[in-house]
Design an enzyme around this catalytic site. Structure first.
Site, PDB file in Angstrom:
ATOM      1  N   ALA A 102       0.868  -1.181   0.000  1.00 58.84           N
ATOM      2  CA  ALA A 102       0.000   0.000   0.000  1.00 58.84           C
ATOM      3  C   ALA A 102       0.902   1.227   0.000  1.00 58.84           C
ATOM      4  CB  ALA A 102      -0.867  -0.021   1.245  1.00 58.84           C
ATOM      5  N   GLY A 145       0.653  -5.041   1.025  1.00 57.83           N
ATOM      6  CA  GLY A 145      -0.531  -5.101   0.172  1.00 57.83           C
ATOM      7  C   GLY A 145      -0.246  -5.735  -1.179  1.00 57.83           C
ATOM      8  N   GLU A 148      -0.525  -9.349  -0.610  1.00 56.42           N
ATOM      9  CA  GLU A 148      -1.952  -9.620  -0.381  1.00 56.42           C
ATOM     10  C   GLU A 148      -2.733  -9.586  -1.687  1.00 56.42           C
ATOM     11  OE1 GLU A 148      -2.150  -6.474   2.558  1.00 56.42           O
ATOM     12  OE2 GLU A 148      -2.609  -7.921   4.124  1.00 56.42           O
ATOM     13  N   GLU A 168       4.652  -5.116   7.178  1.00 52.83           N
ATOM     14  CA  GLU A 168       3.897  -4.065   7.873  1.00 52.83           C
ATOM     15  C   GLU A 168       4.362  -3.862   9.303  1.00 52.83           C
ATOM     16  OE1 GLU A 168       2.569  -6.461   6.005  1.00 52.83           O
ATOM     17  OE2 GLU A 168       0.930  -5.697   4.767  1.00 52.83           O
TER      18      GLU A 168
HETATM   19  N1  CO8 Z   1       4.658   3.232  -0.498  1.00 48.93           N
HETATM   20  C1  CO8 Z   1       5.068   4.401  -1.014  1.00 48.93           C
HETATM   21  N2  CO8 Z   1       6.212   4.564  -1.697  1.00 48.93           N
HETATM   22  C2  CO8 Z   1       7.000   3.480  -1.845  1.00 48.93           C
HETATM   23  C3  CO8 Z   1       6.639   2.221  -1.328  1.00 48.93           C
HETATM   24  C4  CO8 Z   1       5.403   2.121  -0.619  1.00 48.93           C
HETATM   25  N3  CO8 Z   1       4.939   0.956  -0.141  1.00 48.93           N
HETATM   26  N4  CO8 Z   1       7.620   1.350  -1.618  1.00 48.93           N
HETATM   27  C5  CO8 Z   1       8.545   2.025  -2.311  1.00 48.93           C
HETATM   28  N5  CO8 Z   1       8.182   3.314  -2.452  1.00 48.93           N
HETATM   29  C6  CO8 Z   1       8.883   4.383  -3.127  1.00 48.93           C
HETATM   30  C7  CO8 Z   1      10.074   4.861  -2.307  1.00 48.93           C
HETATM   31  O1  CO8 Z   1       9.642   5.776  -1.319  1.00 48.93           O
HETATM   32  C8  CO8 Z   1      10.927   5.489  -3.373  1.00 48.93           C
HETATM   33  O2  CO8 Z   1      10.382   6.732  -3.712  1.00 48.93           O
HETATM   34  P1  CO8 Z   1      11.375   8.023  -3.859  1.00 48.93           P
HETATM   35  O3  CO8 Z   1      12.236   7.693  -5.035  1.00 48.93           O
HETATM   36  O4  CO8 Z   1      10.423   9.144  -4.111  1.00 48.93           O
HETATM   37  O5  CO8 Z   1      12.144   8.119  -2.588  1.00 48.93           O
HETATM   38  C9  CO8 Z   1      10.704   4.570  -4.579  1.00 48.93           C
HETATM   39  O6  CO8 Z   1       9.491   3.885  -4.321  1.00 48.93           O
HETATM   40  C10 CO8 Z   1      11.793   3.538  -4.741  1.00 48.93           C
HETATM   41  O7  CO8 Z   1      11.928   2.839  -3.513  1.00 48.93           O
HETATM   42  P2  CO8 Z   1      13.326   2.625  -2.783  1.00 48.93           P
HETATM   43  O8  CO8 Z   1      14.258   3.751  -3.086  1.00 48.93           O
HETATM   44  O9  CO8 Z   1      13.034   2.349  -1.357  1.00 48.93           O
HETATM   45  O10 CO8 Z   1      13.826   1.308  -3.555  1.00 48.93           O
HETATM   46  P3  CO8 Z   1      14.824   0.202  -3.009  1.00 48.93           P
HETATM   47  O11 CO8 Z   1      15.146  -0.665  -4.166  1.00 48.93           O
HETATM   48  O12 CO8 Z   1      15.939   0.813  -2.245  1.00 48.93           O
HETATM   49  O13 CO8 Z   1      13.947  -0.658  -1.937  1.00 48.93           O
HETATM   50  C11 CO8 Z   1      11.979  -1.809  -1.187  1.00 48.93           C
HETATM   51  C12 CO8 Z   1      12.860  -1.406  -2.379  1.00 48.93           C
HETATM   52  C13 CO8 Z   1      12.739  -2.814  -0.294  1.00 48.93           C
HETATM   53  C14 CO8 Z   1      10.738  -2.490  -1.741  1.00 48.93           C
HETATM   54  C15 CO8 Z   1      11.598  -0.549  -0.347  1.00 48.93           C
HETATM   55  O14 CO8 Z   1      11.099   0.424  -1.227  1.00 48.93           O
HETATM   56  C16 CO8 Z   1      10.569  -0.789   0.706  1.00 48.93           C
HETATM   57  O15 CO8 Z   1      10.882  -1.328   1.759  1.00 48.93           O
HETATM   58  N6  CO8 Z   1       9.290  -0.387   0.457  1.00 48.93           N
HETATM   59  C17 CO8 Z   1       8.250  -0.476   1.418  1.00 48.93           C
HETATM   60  C18 CO8 Z   1       7.737  -1.899   1.540  1.00 48.93           C
HETATM   61  C19 CO8 Z   1       6.637  -1.980   2.584  1.00 48.93           C
HETATM   62  O16 CO8 Z   1       6.844  -1.725   3.745  1.00 48.93           O
HETATM   63  N7  CO8 Z   1       5.420  -2.386   2.148  1.00 48.93           N
HETATM   64  C20 CO8 Z   1       4.280  -2.498   3.030  1.00 48.93           C
HETATM   65  C21 CO8 Z   1       3.476  -1.254   2.945  1.00 48.93           C
HETATM   66  S1  CO8 Z   1       2.143  -1.227   4.117  1.00 48.93           S
HETATM   67  C22 CO8 Z   1       0.968  -2.202   3.419  1.00 48.93           C
HETATM   68  O17 CO8 Z   1       1.082  -2.688   2.322  1.00 48.93           O
HETATM   69  C23 CO8 Z   1      -0.247  -2.413   4.255  1.00 48.93           C
HETATM   70  C24 CO8 Z   1      -1.317  -3.124   3.457  1.00 48.93           C
HETATM   71  C25 CO8 Z   1      -2.573  -3.057   4.218  1.00 48.93           C
HETATM   72  C26 CO8 Z   1      -3.763  -3.247   3.333  1.00 48.93           C
HETATM   73  C27 CO8 Z   1      -3.875  -2.234   2.277  1.00 48.93           C
HETATM   74  C28 CO8 Z   1      -4.082  -0.817   2.761  1.00 48.93           C
HETATM   75  C29 CO8 Z   1      -4.372   0.174   1.671  1.00 48.93           C
END
Ligand code: CO8
Length: 294
Positions: A102, A145, A148, A168
Site C-alpha cells: 500500500a 498489500g 496480499e 507491515e
Molecule cells: N509506499 C510508497 N512509496 C514506496 C513504497 C510504498 N509501499 N515502496 C517504495 N516506495 C517508493 C520509495 O519511497 C521510493 O520513492 P522516492 O524515489 O520518491 O524516494 C521509490 O518507491 C523507490 O523505492 P526505494 O528507493 O526504497 O527502492 P529500493 O530498491 O531501495 O527498496 C523496497 C525497495 C525494499 C521495496 C523498499 O522500497 C521498501 O521497503 N518499500 C516499502 C515496503 C513496505 O513496507 N510495504 C508495506 C506497505 S504497508 C501495506 O502494504 C499495508 C497493506 C494493508 C492493506 C492495504 C491498505 C491500503
C-alpha cells in the site's frame, strides 16, 4: 476388466491425439485499451485475444498501491469481467516490483476515524470478487498489500527473482488485506507467523515450495507463461471454469463438510449445462469439445 481398461486406454489416447492436433498458440500482445489509465495498462493477449493483461504501472513508486491505482484496477477488472471475449485475466507489475505494498506516504496521515468512515480498503476487494480466473504474474517485490493482492488472485506464477513478504510490522501496523489470513491458510501458522512478525521476505523458490506460488519461471518468460496458462484455461468452458473456481474458493471459506456439499451440488448443476453434455459427448466421439459457455 481387461476390456474396460482397454476402452479407457484407447479413449484417453484419442483425447491426447486430439489435443496434440490442436494448434500451438503463440503468445502475442496487442494494445487495445481505450481507457486513459494513469496507474495501470490494459491489453489483450493470446492467439484468440481472450486473455486480458493488467499491468500495474507506477514504476517510480515500485507500484505502491495508492487509492487511484486501486480504483483503476477495480474498474478494469469490472470491465474485463463483463467482456464475454475474455476467458482469463493476468495481473502483473514491472520486473523490479509487482507491488511494494500500500502507498505508505498516502496513508501516513490517516486516522482511525478516517479509515472507518472512508471505508478504507473498499476498492481492494474487487480482485477477490472477480468471477473470472485471475493469474498473478509476480516479478520482483510483492510486499505488504502487494503480497496480499497476489494472494487475492487464483494462481500465482513467480519470476525467479520475486520476493514475497509482509513487512507491515516494521511500519508499526499489521497486514490489512489478507496477510494474516490468506497467507496462514496457504503456508501454515508457523511460516505465516514468522513472516508477519519479522517482516522477512521469502524468495520465489521458497514461495513455490510452500505452495504460495504454483510455478517459478525465468523473469523474462513470466508474462508469456502466465498468458499461456490463461489461454489453456480459456480452451475450456468459461461457464464451468467459473463454477470450478467458486468450488475451489469455497474450500477456503467453509468447513470440509459444507465444502463437500457445495462441490457435490455444483457438480450436479453442471448436468444442467450444454457444455457438460458437449464435453462428455466429444470425449465419447473422440473429438475436441466445442464449448458455447451455455
Ligand atoms: N509506499 C510508497 N512509496 C514506496 C513504497 C510504498 N509501499 N515502496 C517504495 N516506495 C517508493 C520509495 O519511497 C521510493 O520513492 P522516492 O524515489 O520518491 O524516494 C521509490 O518507491 C523507490 O523505492 P526505494 O528507493 O526504497 O527502492 P529500493 O530498491 O531501495 O527498496 C523496497 C525497495 C525494499 C521495496 C523498499 O522500497 C521498501 O521497503 N518499500 C516499502 C515496503 C513496505 O513496507 N510495504 C508495506 C506497505 S504497508 C501495506 O502494504 C499495508 C497493506 C494493508 C492493506 C492495504 C491498505 C491500503
Amino acid at each position: 476388466m481387461a476390456n474396460i481398461a482397454k476402452i479407457f486406454a484407447s479413449r484417453a489416447q484419442g483425447v491426447l491425439q486430439a489435443a496434440a492436433r490442436q494448434p500451438q498458440v503463440a503468445t502475442r500482445f496487442s494494445s487495445s485499451s481505450t481507457n486513459n489509465w494513469e496507474y495501470i495498462k490494459t491489453e489483450v493477449a493470446g492467439e484468440g485475444k481472450n486473455v486480458a493483461v493488467i499491468t500495474l504501472n507506477r514504476p517510480k513508486a515500485l507500484n505502491a498501491l495508492c487509492n487511484g491505482l486501486m480504483k483503476e484496477l477495480s474498474t478494469a477488472l469490472q470491465q474485463f469481467g463483463k467482456d464475454k471475449t475474455i476467458s482469463a485475466i493476468v495481473l502483473t507489475g514491472s520486473e523490479k516490483a509487482f507491488a511494494a505494498g500500500a502507498d505508505i506516504k498516502e496513508m501516513v496521515g490517516n486516522t482511525y476515524s478516517q479509515c472507518i468512515q472512508g471505508n478504507f480498503l473498499n476498492d481492494w476487494t474487487e480482485v477477490a470478487r472477480t468471477q473470472k480466473p485471475i493469474i498473478a504474474a509476480v516479478n520482483g517485490y510483492a510486499l505488504g498489500g502487494g503480497c496480499e493482492l497476489a494472494m487475492m488472485c487464483d494462481i500465482i506464477y513467480a519470476g525467479d527473482k520475486a520476493k514475497f513478504g509482509q513487512p507491515e510490522i516494521a511500519l508499526g501496523t499489521i497486514p490489512g488485506a489478507g496477510g494474516t489470513q490468506r497467507l496462514t491458510r496457504v503456508v501454515g501458522k508457523s511460516k505465516a507467523m514468522e513472516m508477519c512478525l519479522t517482516g522477512n521476505m521469502i524468495g520465489a523458490q521458497e514461495a513455490e515450495k510452500l505452495g504460495l506460488a504454483s510455478k517459478v519461471v525465468p523473469a523474462d518468460q513470466l508474462l508469456g507463461e502466465a498468458v499461456k496458462l490463461g489461454e489453456k484455461i480459456g480452451t475450456h468452458s468459461n461457464l464451468i471454469v467459473q463454477l470450478c473456481k467458486e468450488a475451489v474458493n469455497t474450500a477456503y471459506e467453509t468447513t470440509l463438510q459444507e465444502g463437500l456439499k457445495f462441490e457435490r451440488r455444483t457438480f450436479h448443476a453442471t448436468f444442467s449445462t450444454s457444455d457438460r453434455k458437449e464435453g462428455m459427448t466429444a470425449f465419447a466421439e473422440k473429438r475436441p469439445a466445442k464449448f458455447t459457455n451455455e
